[in-house]
Design a protein around this motif. Sequence first.
Motif, PDB file in Angstrom:
ATOM      1  N   ILE A 172     -12.730 -61.353  44.199  1.00  0.00           N
ATOM      2  CA  ILE A 172     -13.644 -60.238  44.381  1.00  0.00           C
ATOM      3  C   ILE A 172     -14.688 -60.299  43.275  1.00  0.00           C
ATOM      4  N   ASP A 173     -15.939 -60.135  43.641  1.00  0.00           N
ATOM      5  CA  ASP A 173     -17.025 -60.156  42.661  1.00  0.00           C
ATOM      6  C   ASP A 173     -17.222 -58.755  42.103  1.00  0.00           C
ATOM      7  N   ASP A 174     -16.790 -58.559  40.871  1.00  0.00           N
ATOM      8  CA  ASP A 174     -16.909 -57.250  40.226  1.00  0.00           C
ATOM      9  C   ASP A 174     -18.345 -56.910  39.848  1.00  0.00           C
ATOM     10  N   ASN A 175     -19.250 -57.879  39.885  1.00  0.00           N
ATOM     11  CA  ASN A 175     -20.645 -57.655  39.514  1.00  0.00           C
ATOM     12  C   ASN A 175     -21.540 -57.408  40.716  1.00  0.00           C
ATOM     13  N   ALA A 176     -20.948 -57.155  41.860  1.00  0.00           N
ATOM     14  CA  ALA A 176     -21.727 -56.989  43.090  1.00  0.00           C
ATOM     15  C   ALA A 176     -22.517 -55.698  43.076  1.00  0.00           C
ATOM     16  N   THR A 177     -23.591 -55.724  43.842  1.00  0.00           N
ATOM     17  CA  THR A 177     -24.385 -54.508  44.006  1.00  0.00           C
ATOM     18  C   THR A 177     -23.619 -53.546  44.921  1.00  0.00           C
ATOM     19  N   PRO A 178     -23.771 -52.259  44.703  1.00  0.00           N
ATOM     20  CA  PRO A 178     -22.981 -51.275  45.452  1.00  0.00           C
ATOM     21  C   PRO A 178     -23.169 -51.315  46.967  1.00  0.00           C
ATOM     22  N   GLN A 179     -24.326 -51.746  47.460  1.00  0.00           N
ATOM     23  CA  GLN A 179     -24.539 -51.706  48.899  1.00  0.00           C
ATOM     24  C   GLN A 179     -23.749 -52.783  49.649  1.00  0.00           C
ATOM     25  N   GLU A 180     -23.278 -53.793  48.937  1.00  0.00           N
ATOM     26  CA  GLU A 180     -22.498 -54.830  49.598  1.00  0.00           C
ATOM     27  C   GLU A 180     -21.052 -54.365  49.732  1.00  0.00           C
ATOM     28  N   GLN A 181     -20.569 -54.309  50.965  1.00  0.00           N
ATOM     29  CA  GLN A 181     -19.187 -53.911  51.167  1.00  0.00           C
ATOM     30  C   GLN A 181     -18.236 -55.034  50.786  1.00  0.00           C
ATOM     31  N   ILE A 182     -18.643 -56.260  51.042  1.00  0.00           N
ATOM     32  CA  ILE A 182     -17.826 -57.410  50.670  1.00  0.00           C
ATOM     33  C   ILE A 182     -18.656 -58.264  49.724  1.00  0.00           C
ATOM     34  N   TRP A 209     -20.835 -65.001  47.715  1.00  0.00           N
ATOM     35  CA  TRP A 209     -21.514 -64.453  48.877  1.00  0.00           C
ATOM     36  C   TRP A 209     -21.142 -62.982  49.048  1.00  0.00           C
ATOM     37  N   GLY A 210     -21.939 -62.303  49.828  1.00  0.00           N
ATOM     38  CA  GLY A 210     -21.680 -60.907  50.144  1.00  0.00           C
ATOM     39  C   GLY A 210     -22.107 -60.622  51.567  1.00  0.00           C
ATOM     40  N   THR A 211     -21.438 -59.659  52.182  1.00  0.00           N
ATOM     41  CA  THR A 211     -21.790 -59.243  53.534  1.00  0.00           C
ATOM     42  C   THR A 211     -21.638 -57.738  53.650  1.00  0.00           C
ATOM     43  N   ASN A 212     -22.129 -57.201  54.724  1.00  0.00           N
ATOM     44  CA  ASN A 212     -21.976 -55.773  55.000  1.00  0.00           C
ATOM     45  C   ASN A 212     -20.751 -55.493  55.856  1.00  0.00           C
ATOM     46  N   GLY A 213     -19.918 -56.508  56.078  1.00  0.00           N
ATOM     47  CA  GLY A 213     -18.698 -56.312  56.847  1.00  0.00           C
ATOM     48  C   GLY A 213     -17.680 -55.507  56.055  1.00  0.00           C
ATOM     49  N   SER A 214     -16.505 -55.355  56.621  1.00  0.00           N
ATOM     50  CA  SER A 214     -15.453 -54.613  55.932  1.00  0.00           C
ATOM     51  C   SER A 214     -14.349 -55.572  55.499  1.00  0.00           C
ATOM     52  N   TRP A 215     -13.717 -55.236  54.385  1.00  0.00           N
ATOM     53  CA  TRP A 215     -12.611 -56.055  53.885  1.00  0.00           C
ATOM     54  C   TRP A 215     -11.497 -56.136  54.930  1.00  0.00           C
ATOM     55  N   GLU A 216     -11.234 -55.039  55.590  1.00  0.00           N
ATOM     56  CA  GLU A 216     -10.118 -54.974  56.534  1.00  0.00           C
ATOM     57  C   GLU A 216     -10.297 -55.905  57.726  1.00  0.00           C
ATOM     58  N   SER A 217     -11.546 -56.169  58.108  1.00  0.00           N
ATOM     59  CA  SER A 217     -11.785 -57.026  59.276  1.00  0.00           C
ATOM     60  C   SER A 217     -12.017 -58.480  58.900  1.00  0.00           C
ATOM     61  N   THR A 218     -11.932 -58.800  57.611  1.00  0.00           N
ATOM     62  CA  THR A 218     -12.154 -60.170  57.146  1.00  0.00           C
ATOM     63  C   THR A 218     -10.826 -60.915  57.082  1.00  0.00           C
ATOM     64  N   THR A 219     -10.781 -62.091  57.695  1.00  0.00           N
ATOM     65  CA  THR A 219      -9.547 -62.879  57.683  1.00  0.00           C
ATOM     66  C   THR A 219      -9.523 -63.835  56.502  1.00  0.00           C
ATOM     67  N   ASN A 225     -10.160 -80.628  49.047  1.00  0.00           N
ATOM     68  CA  ASN A 225     -10.631 -79.403  48.401  1.00  0.00           C
ATOM     69  C   ASN A 225      -9.775 -78.253  48.916  1.00  0.00           C
ATOM     70  N   VAL A 226      -8.912 -77.745  48.048  1.00  0.00           N
ATOM     71  CA  VAL A 226      -8.002 -76.656  48.383  1.00  0.00           C
ATOM     72  C   VAL A 226      -8.650 -75.338  47.979  1.00  0.00           C
ATOM     73  N   VAL A 227      -8.572 -74.337  48.842  1.00  0.00           N
ATOM     74  CA  VAL A 227      -9.117 -73.019  48.525  1.00  0.00           C
ATOM     75  C   VAL A 227      -7.980 -72.108  48.081  1.00  0.00           C
ATOM     76  N   GLU A 228      -8.172 -71.506  46.913  1.00  0.00           N
ATOM     77  CA  GLU A 228      -7.220 -70.525  46.393  1.00  0.00           C
ATOM     78  C   GLU A 228      -7.872 -69.149  46.424  1.00  0.00           C
ATOM     79  N   LEU A 229      -7.277 -68.235  47.174  1.00  0.00           N
ATOM     80  CA  LEU A 229      -7.738 -66.854  47.211  1.00  0.00           C
ATOM     81  C   LEU A 229      -6.951 -66.084  46.156  1.00  0.00           C
ATOM     82  N   SER A 230      -7.656 -65.331  45.325  1.00  0.00           N
ATOM     83  CA  SER A 230      -6.994 -64.604  44.241  1.00  0.00           C
ATOM     84  C   SER A 230      -6.047 -63.539  44.798  1.00  0.00           C
TER      85      SER A 230
END
Length: 130
Positions: free
Chosen positions: A13-23, A47-57, A112-117
């Motif tokens: 999670i990007d803690d430095n994100a602008t408030p309007q970005e939901q993700i 990256w950032g999107t206006n989607g919701s965390w709950e709908s992101t796989t 290239n392995v992806v690690e999600l925190s």
Amino acid sequence: MRTASSLVTSADIDDNATPQEQISVSARLELVLTDGERIVLLDDRGWGTNGSWESTTHEELRESALSVVGPDEPWGNETNEQAVNGYWAYLSEILKNQGISINAEELQRLPNVVELSPRLLARTGGTSPG
């Protein structure tokens, strides 16, 4: 001899994100050596999107993470092949400056392995399936 074994893309999670970005997610690309040491190659991606965390796989997060740490789109008169080759040559040069000899072609072939925190997994609904 310092030998490469794989690449790892870490997403959090990007803690430095602008408030309007939901993700908002930050991504870092590292080379993993056979002794487990990690060498940071890129730590300024995300990256950032206006989607919701709950709908992101988790799969969507993995795909996006790999995309943002990968080669950029060609610029100007540059071909896609030139952009890709330039990207891997750039990463190879970073490693050369740190005493690790691996050419661009070898680097590109590494898995290239992806690690999600844990924070990212918790925000998107649980643990990683794999």
